[in-house]
Design an enzyme around this catalytic site. Structure first.
Site, PDB file in Angstrom:
ATOM      1  CG  HIS A 166       0.046 -18.098   4.033  1.00 22.71           C
ATOM      2  ND1 HIS A 166      -0.801 -17.123   4.492  1.00 22.71           N
ATOM      3  CD2 HIS A 166       0.015 -19.098   4.959  1.00 22.71           C
ATOM      4  CE1 HIS A 166      -1.315 -17.503   5.633  1.00 22.71           C
ATOM      5  NE2 HIS A 166      -0.841 -18.696   5.945  1.00 22.71           N
ATOM      6  NE  ARG A 167      -4.448 -18.602   5.567  1.00 28.76           N
ATOM      7  CZ  ARG A 167      -5.148 -17.800   6.338  1.00 28.76           C
ATOM      8  NH1 ARG A 167      -6.275 -17.263   5.884  1.00 28.76           N
ATOM      9  NH2 ARG A 167      -4.764 -17.530   7.571  1.00 28.76           N
TER      10      ARG A 167
ATOM     11  CD  GLU B 199      -0.452 -22.891   5.209  1.00 31.04           C
ATOM     12  OE1 GLU B 199      -0.741 -23.035   6.393  1.00 31.04           O
ATOM     13  OE2 GLU B 199      -1.085 -22.104   4.450  1.00 31.04           O
TER      14      GLU B 199
ATOM     15  CG  ASP C   4      -4.967 -23.387   6.392  1.00 32.32           C
ATOM     16  OD1 ASP C   4      -4.080 -23.493   7.236  1.00 32.32           O
ATOM     17  OD2 ASP C   4      -5.085 -22.396   5.635  1.00 32.32           O
TER      18      ASP C   4
ATOM     19  CG  HIS D   5      -7.396 -20.181   7.794  1.00 34.62           C
ATOM     20  ND1 HIS D   5      -7.970 -19.434   8.796  1.00 34.62           N
ATOM     21  CD2 HIS D   5      -6.111 -20.400   8.162  1.00 34.62           C
ATOM     22  CE1 HIS D   5      -7.061 -19.196   9.727  1.00 34.62           C
ATOM     23  NE2 HIS D   5      -5.924 -19.779   9.377  1.00 34.62           N
TER      24      HIS D   5
ATOM     25  CD  GLU E 256      -2.168 -24.590  10.008  1.00 39.07           C
ATOM     26  OE1 GLU E 256      -1.880 -23.663   9.222  1.00 39.07           O
ATOM     27  OE2 GLU E 256      -2.669 -24.405  11.132  1.00 39.07           O
TER      28      GLU E 256
ATOM     29  CE  LYS F 181      -5.535 -23.520  10.179  1.00 40.06           C
ATOM     30  NZ  LYS F 181      -4.726 -22.688  11.084  1.00 40.06           N
TER      31      LYS F 181
ATOM     32  CG  ASP G  97      -0.690 -13.677   2.530  1.00 38.22           C
ATOM     33  OD1 ASP G  97      -0.783 -14.887   2.825  1.00 38.22           O
ATOM     34  OD2 ASP G  97      -0.989 -12.756   3.324  1.00 38.22           O
TER      35      ASP G  97
HETATM   36  O1  G3P Z   1       1.260 -22.546   8.306  1.00 34.89           O
HETATM   37  C1  G3P Z   1       1.576 -21.206   8.522  1.00 34.89           C
HETATM   38  C2  G3P Z   1       0.368 -20.375   8.830  1.00 34.89           C
HETATM   39  O2  G3P Z   1      -0.592 -20.613   7.844  1.00 34.89           O
HETATM   40  C3  G3P Z   1      -0.223 -20.655  10.178  1.00 34.89           C
HETATM   41  O3  G3P Z   1      -1.245 -19.777  10.540  1.00 34.89           O
HETATM   42  O4  G3P Z   1      -3.583 -19.039  10.823  1.00 34.89           O
HETATM   43  O5  G3P Z   1      -2.468 -18.732   8.623  1.00 34.89           O
HETATM   44  O6  G3P Z   1      -3.133 -21.010   9.408  1.00 34.89           O
HETATM   45  P1  G3P Z   1      -2.663 -19.649   9.807  1.00 34.89           P
HETATM   46 CA    CA Z   2      -2.267 -22.254   7.636  1.00 38.17          CA
END
Ligand code: G3P
Ligand code: CA
Length: 221
Positions: free
Chosen positions: A8-9, A35, A37, A50, A102, A104, A216
């Protein structure tokens, strides 16, 4: 099938989120997917961050869409890292790992597709909470794998995913049920849940037969 291990990120729990350093860490941890953003900055480049508000995670102030790439590049995260562009991330990962981008903010679909022109589609998954943005993407490219993100409405996400011929739905992990996951599987839609860091929750979600988990701490998966 084994549950997909998704950083995640990057590997946010280990290294500052959405940086090249965090992505390198996720790759060292042998993730299946990373992943990130993306936002558009004022000069039209896609930057990996993000929050639209720069002050939340960097030395900058104001919002990403008001800044040029040169300005964005002059800011640092609290740990001293630069904000990368999407092109820099693609260059780093090449086709070694699947990249989940992702979207945004509005207007990101078309520039993201342009940036991906030379990148294999089999190594990309584009997600968004915005159905409009995913529809724009689909109208420009009928094939590229897309994913519907949801934090509170599984039924809507399911309808949108069917409409978009989405590859997957990415729900907030607390929402999913065994029945929902089975319904998705009957419709050939994968379910990747976010963001799960506690080992007992990871175990429970695996028992529900999710296809992938964002964490994470992807090493815990
Ligand atoms: O893509 C999954 C998750 O990252 C979505 O929420 O706020 O962490 O971008 P957020
Ligand atoms: Ca995200």
């Amino acid at each position: 099938m084994a549950t997909l291990k998704i950083g995640h990120r990057g590997a946010k729990g280990h290294v500052a989120e959405n940086t090249l350093e965090s992505i390198k860490k996720a790759m060292l941890l042998k993730v299946d997917m990373i992943e990130i953003d993306v936002h558009l900055c004022k000069t039209g480049e896609l930057v990996v961050i993000h929050d639209e508000e720069l002050g939340n995670t960097t030395s900058g102030n104001g919002v990403v869409s008001d800044k040029s790439l040169a300005q964005i590049k002059s800011f640092r995260t609290r740990e001293g890292y630069q904000i990368p562009t999407l092109s820099e991330v693609l260059e780093l990962i090449q086709d070694k790992v699947i990249l989940n981008i992702e979207l945004k903010g509005e207007g990101t679909a078309e520039p993201v597709l342009k940036c991906l022109q030379k990148f294999p589609e089999s190594k990309i998954l584009i997600s968004s909470f915005s159905f409009n943005e995913l529809m724009s993407l689909r109208s420009l490219n009928p094939e590229i794998p897309v994913a519907v993100l949801t934090e509170n409405d599984l039924s809507m996400a399911f309808l949108q995913a069917r409409h978009l011929k989405a590859f997957s739905i990415h729900p907030y992990y607390k929402m999913v049920t065994r029945d929902f996951i089975a319904d998705c599987h009957r419709n050939d839609i994968k379910v990747y849940v976010w963001t799960v860091n506690k080992p007992e929750k990871i175990k429970k979600l695996k028992s529900l037969d999710v296809d992938g988990i964002f964490s994470d701490f992807p090493d815990r998966l």
